[in-house]
Scaffold this motif. Structure first.
Motif, PDB file in Angstrom:
ATOM      1  N   HIS A 195       0.814  -1.218   0.000  1.00  0.00           N
ATOM      2  CA  HIS A 195       0.000   0.000   0.000  1.00  0.00           C
ATOM      3  C   HIS A 195       0.844   1.262   0.000  1.00  0.00           C
ATOM      4  O   HIS A 195       0.354   2.341  -0.295  1.00  0.00           O
ATOM      5  N   ARG A 196       2.132   1.141   0.342  1.00  0.00           N
ATOM      6  CA  ARG A 196       2.995   2.313   0.276  1.00  0.00           C
ATOM      7  C   ARG A 196       3.158   2.782  -1.168  1.00  0.00           C
ATOM      8  O   ARG A 196       3.403   3.937  -1.431  1.00  0.00           O
ATOM      9  N   PHE A 197       3.025   1.835  -2.099  1.00  0.00           N
ATOM     10  CA  PHE A 197       3.211   2.158  -3.509  1.00  0.00           C
ATOM     11  C   PHE A 197       1.887   2.405  -4.220  1.00  0.00           C
ATOM     12  O   PHE A 197       1.781   3.288  -5.052  1.00  0.00           O
ATOM     13  N   VAL A 198       0.884   1.605  -3.926  1.00  0.00           N
ATOM     14  CA  VAL A 198      -0.391   1.672  -4.633  1.00  0.00           C
ATOM     15  C   VAL A 198      -1.346   2.658  -3.980  1.00  0.00           C
ATOM     16  O   VAL A 198      -2.134   3.304  -4.641  1.00  0.00           O
ATOM     17  N   GLY A 199      -1.291   2.793  -2.683  1.00  0.00           N
ATOM     18  CA  GLY A 199      -2.208   3.673  -1.965  1.00  0.00           C
ATOM     19  C   GLY A 199      -3.184   2.872  -1.134  1.00  0.00           C
ATOM     20  O   GLY A 199      -3.776   1.915  -1.614  1.00  0.00           O
ATOM     21  N   SER A 200      -3.318   3.228   0.109  1.00  0.00           N
ATOM     22  CA  SER A 200      -4.197   2.500   1.014  1.00  0.00           C
ATOM     23  C   SER A 200      -5.605   3.068   0.973  1.00  0.00           C
ATOM     24  O   SER A 200      -5.853   4.129   0.406  1.00  0.00           O
ATOM     25  N   VAL A 201      -6.499   2.347   1.613  1.00  0.00           N
ATOM     26  CA  VAL A 201      -7.882   2.820   1.739  1.00  0.00           C
ATOM     27  C   VAL A 201      -7.889   4.165   2.463  1.00  0.00           C
ATOM     28  O   VAL A 201      -8.595   5.097   2.062  1.00  0.00           O
ATOM     29  N   ALA A 202      -7.078   4.286   3.503  1.00  0.00           N
ATOM     30  CA  ALA A 202      -7.034   5.531   4.278  1.00  0.00           C
ATOM     31  C   ALA A 202      -6.614   6.710   3.406  1.00  0.00           C
ATOM     32  O   ALA A 202      -7.236   7.776   3.443  1.00  0.00           O
ATOM     33  N   VAL A 203      -5.585   6.524   2.606  1.00  0.00           N
ATOM     34  CA  VAL A 203      -5.113   7.604   1.733  1.00  0.00           C
ATOM     35  C   VAL A 203      -6.199   7.980   0.732  1.00  0.00           C
ATOM     36  O   VAL A 203      -6.445   9.166   0.486  1.00  0.00           O
ATOM     37  N   ARG A 204      -6.863   6.993   0.178  1.00  0.00           N
ATOM     38  CA  ARG A 204      -7.932   7.267  -0.793  1.00  0.00           C
ATOM     39  C   ARG A 204      -9.096   8.009  -0.141  1.00  0.00           C
ATOM     40  O   ARG A 204      -9.689   8.907  -0.753  1.00  0.00           O
ATOM     41  N   LEU A 205      -9.429   7.673   1.107  1.00  0.00           N
ATOM     42  CA  LEU A 205     -10.504   8.370   1.816  1.00  0.00           C
ATOM     43  C   LEU A 205     -10.121   9.824   2.080  1.00  0.00           C
ATOM     44  O   LEU A 205     -10.939  10.733   1.919  1.00  0.00           O
ATOM     45  N   VAL A 206      -8.873  10.044   2.473  1.00  0.00           N
ATOM     46  CA  VAL A 206      -8.403  11.410   2.715  1.00  0.00           C
ATOM     47  C   VAL A 206      -8.467  12.211   1.416  1.00  0.00           C
ATOM     48  O   VAL A 206      -8.954  13.344   1.388  1.00  0.00           O
ATOM     49  N   LYS A 207      -7.997  11.610   0.318  1.00  0.00           N
ATOM     50  CA  LYS A 207      -7.991  12.315  -0.969  1.00  0.00           C
ATOM     51  C   LYS A 207      -9.401  12.610  -1.468  1.00  0.00           C
ATOM     52  O   LYS A 207      -9.604  13.577  -2.200  1.00  0.00           O
ATOM     53  N   ALA A 208     -10.374  11.785  -1.075  1.00  0.00           N
ATOM     54  CA  ALA A 208     -11.760  12.044  -1.488  1.00  0.00           C
ATOM     55  C   ALA A 208     -12.243  13.375  -0.935  1.00  0.00           C
ATOM     56  O   ALA A 208     -13.055  14.060  -1.565  1.00  0.00           O
ATOM     57  N   GLY A 209     -11.748  13.773   0.240  1.00  0.00           N
ATOM     58  CA  GLY A 209     -12.061  15.078   0.797  1.00  0.00           C
ATOM     59  C   GLY A 209     -13.510  15.302   1.154  1.00  0.00           C
ATOM     60  O   GLY A 209     -13.980  16.430   1.154  1.00  0.00           O
ATOM     61  N   ARG A 210     -14.235  14.238   1.465  1.00  0.00           N
ATOM     62  CA  ARG A 210     -15.663  14.385   1.743  1.00  0.00           C
ATOM     63  C   ARG A 210     -15.987  14.424   3.226  1.00  0.00           C
ATOM     64  O   ARG A 210     -17.062  14.882   3.611  1.00  0.00           O
ATOM     65  N   TRP A 211     -15.090  13.916   4.067  1.00  0.00           N
ATOM     66  CA  TRP A 211     -15.284  13.886   5.515  1.00  0.00           C
ATOM     67  C   TRP A 211     -13.924  14.066   6.164  1.00  0.00           C
ATOM     68  O   TRP A 211     -12.904  13.736   5.572  1.00  0.00           O
ATOM     69  N   PRO A 212     -13.899  14.526   7.403  1.00  0.00           N
ATOM     70  CA  PRO A 212     -12.642  14.453   8.136  1.00  0.00           C
ATOM     71  C   PRO A 212     -12.297  12.975   8.329  1.00  0.00           C
ATOM     72  O   PRO A 212     -13.170  12.180   8.696  1.00  0.00           O
ATOM     73  N   VAL A 213     -11.076  12.595   8.048  1.00  0.00           N
ATOM     74  CA  VAL A 213     -10.646  11.199   8.173  1.00  0.00           C
ATOM     75  C   VAL A 213      -9.510  11.135   9.172  1.00  0.00           C
ATOM     76  O   VAL A 213      -8.534  11.878   9.058  1.00  0.00           O
ATOM     77  N   THR A 214      -9.647  10.249  10.146  1.00  0.00           N
ATOM     78  CA  THR A 214      -8.589  10.005  11.112  1.00  0.00           C
ATOM     79  C   THR A 214      -8.024   8.626  10.833  1.00  0.00           C
ATOM     80  O   THR A 214      -8.788   7.664  10.739  1.00  0.00           O
ATOM     81  N   VAL A 215      -6.702   8.555  10.697  1.00  0.00           N
ATOM     82  CA  VAL A 215      -6.029   7.283  10.454  1.00  0.00           C
ATOM     83  C   VAL A 215      -5.277   6.918  11.724  1.00  0.00           C
ATOM     84  O   VAL A 215      -4.405   7.651  12.176  1.00  0.00           O
ATOM     85  N   VAL A 216      -5.636   5.772  12.302  1.00  0.00           N
ATOM     86  CA  VAL A 216      -5.051   5.322  13.565  1.00  0.00           C
ATOM     87  C   VAL A 216      -3.982   4.277  13.267  1.00  0.00           C
ATOM     88  O   VAL A 216      -4.258   3.317  12.559  1.00  0.00           O
ATOM     89  N   PRO A 217      -2.771   4.462  13.783  1.00  0.00           N
ATOM     90  CA  PRO A 217      -1.696   3.475  13.523  1.00  0.00           C
ATOM     91  C   PRO A 217      -1.956   2.145  14.189  1.00  0.00           C
ATOM     92  O   PRO A 217      -2.689   2.021  15.107  1.00  0.00           O
TER      93      PRO A 217
END
Length: 153
Positions: free
Chosen positions: A131-153
């Motif tokens: 996912h570091r190369f292709v993009g994770s679900v979290a990154v895609r949600l952030v890029k969508a910009g529709r809601w505040p997204v919190t990514v928890v490690p």
């Protein structure tokens, strides 16, 4: 202001009312659910736990009981969440619901957040190296910009 404007749905005006947390049984998703539960408790919001059941192409699933496996995961997650909520009963009061959606994780979470009128989305960080190369679900949600997204490690 017209009467129609006064009754129009508006996100994020008085703090979150619905917090969606994506869960899939991974450690990071369970940490995300715990974090989201704390947010929901402090904000008096509804915690909507969402499991997205993967749908595989018929050829990929040939001979494998994929539907049964994903149902078992959903049932295990519900049991885990119920146990956790039972342990905190009387200490914290959290309103919560469990939802399952079908599809890939990104589109399933987008649909869940839209259907549930989410004010915020909380997900665990991807534990997959690719996912570091292709993009994770979290990154895609952030890029969508529709809601505040919190990514928890």
């Amino acid at each position: 202001m017209t009467e129609q404007q006064a009754h129009r749905f508006e996100r994020g005006t008085d703090g979150p009312k619905v917090i969606v947390a994506g869960v899939d049984g991974s450690d990071s998703s369970l940490r995300a659910a715990a974090y989201a539960a704390g947010l929901a408790r402090r904000q008096g919001a509804l915690l909507a736990l969402v499991y997205v059941q993967p749908v595989l192409a018929a050829g990929a699933a040939l001979g494998a009981p994929v539907a049964d496996t994903t149902e078992e995961i959903a049932e295990d997650l519900v049991a885990h969440v119920r146990d956790a909520m039972e342990r905190i009963r009387g200490i914290f009061d959290i309103r919560w619901e469990f939802h399952t959606f079908s599809g890939d994780p990104y589109n399933g979470l987008v649909r869940a957040a839209d259907d549930l009128k989410a004010d915020a989305v909380v997900v665990g960080a991807s534990e997959q190296a690719g996912h570091r190369f292709v993009g994770s679900v979290a990154v895609r949600l952030v890029k969508a910009g529709r809601w505040p997204v919190t990514v928890v490690p």
